[in-house]
Design a protein around this motif. Structure first.
Motif, PDB file in Angstrom:
ATOM      1  N   LEU A  56      31.587  97.856  56.860  1.00  0.00           N
ATOM      2  CA  LEU A  56      31.942  97.304  58.166  1.00  0.00           C
ATOM      3  C   LEU A  56      31.043  97.851  59.270  1.00  0.00           C
ATOM      4  N   ALA A  57      30.723  99.130  59.202  1.00  0.00           N
ATOM      5  CA  ALA A  57      29.831  99.705  60.211  1.00  0.00           C
ATOM      6  C   ALA A  57      28.446  99.065  60.148  1.00  0.00           C
ATOM      7  N   PHE A  60      28.649  95.676  61.798  1.00  0.00           N
ATOM      8  CA  PHE A  60      28.634  95.781  63.253  1.00  0.00           C
ATOM      9  C   PHE A  60      27.253  96.184  63.767  1.00  0.00           C
ATOM     10  N   ILE A  63      25.190  92.998  63.621  1.00  0.00           N
ATOM     11  CA  ILE A  63      25.581  92.074  64.690  1.00  0.00           C
ATOM     12  C   ILE A  63      25.054  92.570  66.034  1.00  0.00           C
ATOM     13  N   GLY A  64      25.162  93.862  66.282  1.00  0.00           N
ATOM     14  CA  GLY A  64      24.649  94.417  67.533  1.00  0.00           C
ATOM     15  C   GLY A  64      23.149  94.227  67.666  1.00  0.00           C
ATOM     16  N   LYS A  80      27.511  93.330  75.120  1.00  0.00           N
ATOM     17  CA  LYS A  80      28.209  93.051  73.858  1.00  0.00           C
ATOM     18  C   LYS A  80      27.495  93.724  72.688  1.00  0.00           C
ATOM     19  N   ALA A  84      28.990  96.593  70.102  1.00  0.00           N
ATOM     20  CA  ALA A  84      28.868  96.513  68.641  1.00  0.00           C
ATOM     21  C   ALA A  84      28.215  97.769  68.083  1.00  0.00           C
ATOM     22  N   SER A  87      30.803 100.458  68.053  1.00  0.00           N
ATOM     23  CA  SER A  87      31.732 100.229  66.948  1.00  0.00           C
ATOM     24  C   SER A  87      31.118 100.677  65.624  1.00  0.00           C
ATOM     25  N   ALA A  88      29.847 100.435  65.444  1.00  0.00           N
ATOM     26  CA  ALA A  88      29.161 100.874  64.227  1.00  0.00           C
ATOM     27  C   ALA A  88      29.151 102.402  64.140  1.00  0.00           C
TER      28      ALA A  88
END
Length: 111
Positions: A56-57, A60, A63-64, A80, A84, A87-88
């Motif tokens: 998941l990291a 993210f 995506i970032g 944004k 991300a 979050s990672a």
């Protein structure tokens, strides 16, 4: 663009699960659940938790990076992307701390 990212992620996940199932079938392994001790179960849980958190990291982080590159200087998209990235970082930190959590659980369970 988002649809393309979602489709790409779904294709990657389906390919990975298909390859894993094919490798298990070739090896002739059919073990559903067999743990000899509580320690082994907790070690297995730790492995799964670390793997899922790292996955998941990484998602993210990807995506970032994509948002940052495609943002073209737009302050909203850059913000944004930074969210991300944060979050990672949290996901990777939790993945690193997962063994500690399992050790605490072993102490609580008494294993």
């Amino acid at each position: 663009m988002r649809r393309l990212l979602v489709v790409g992620a779904l294709v990657a996940v389906s390919l990975l699960t298909t390859v894993a199932a094919a490798n298990a079938a070739e090896a002739g392994v059919l073990v559903l659940a067999q743990a000899e001790s509580v320690e082994q179960v907790l070690e297995n849980v730790r492995g799964w938790v670390v793997g899922i958190l790292a996955l998941l990291a990484t998602v993210f982080l990807t995506i970032g990076g994509v948002r940052y590159i495609l943002g073209s200087g737009d302050p909203g998209e850059i913000e944004k992307a930074k969210v991300a990235f944060r979050s990672a970082c949290v996901g990777y930190a939790l993945a690193i701390l997962a063994p500690l959590v399992v050790t605490v659980l072993q102490g609580i369970v008494g294993a």
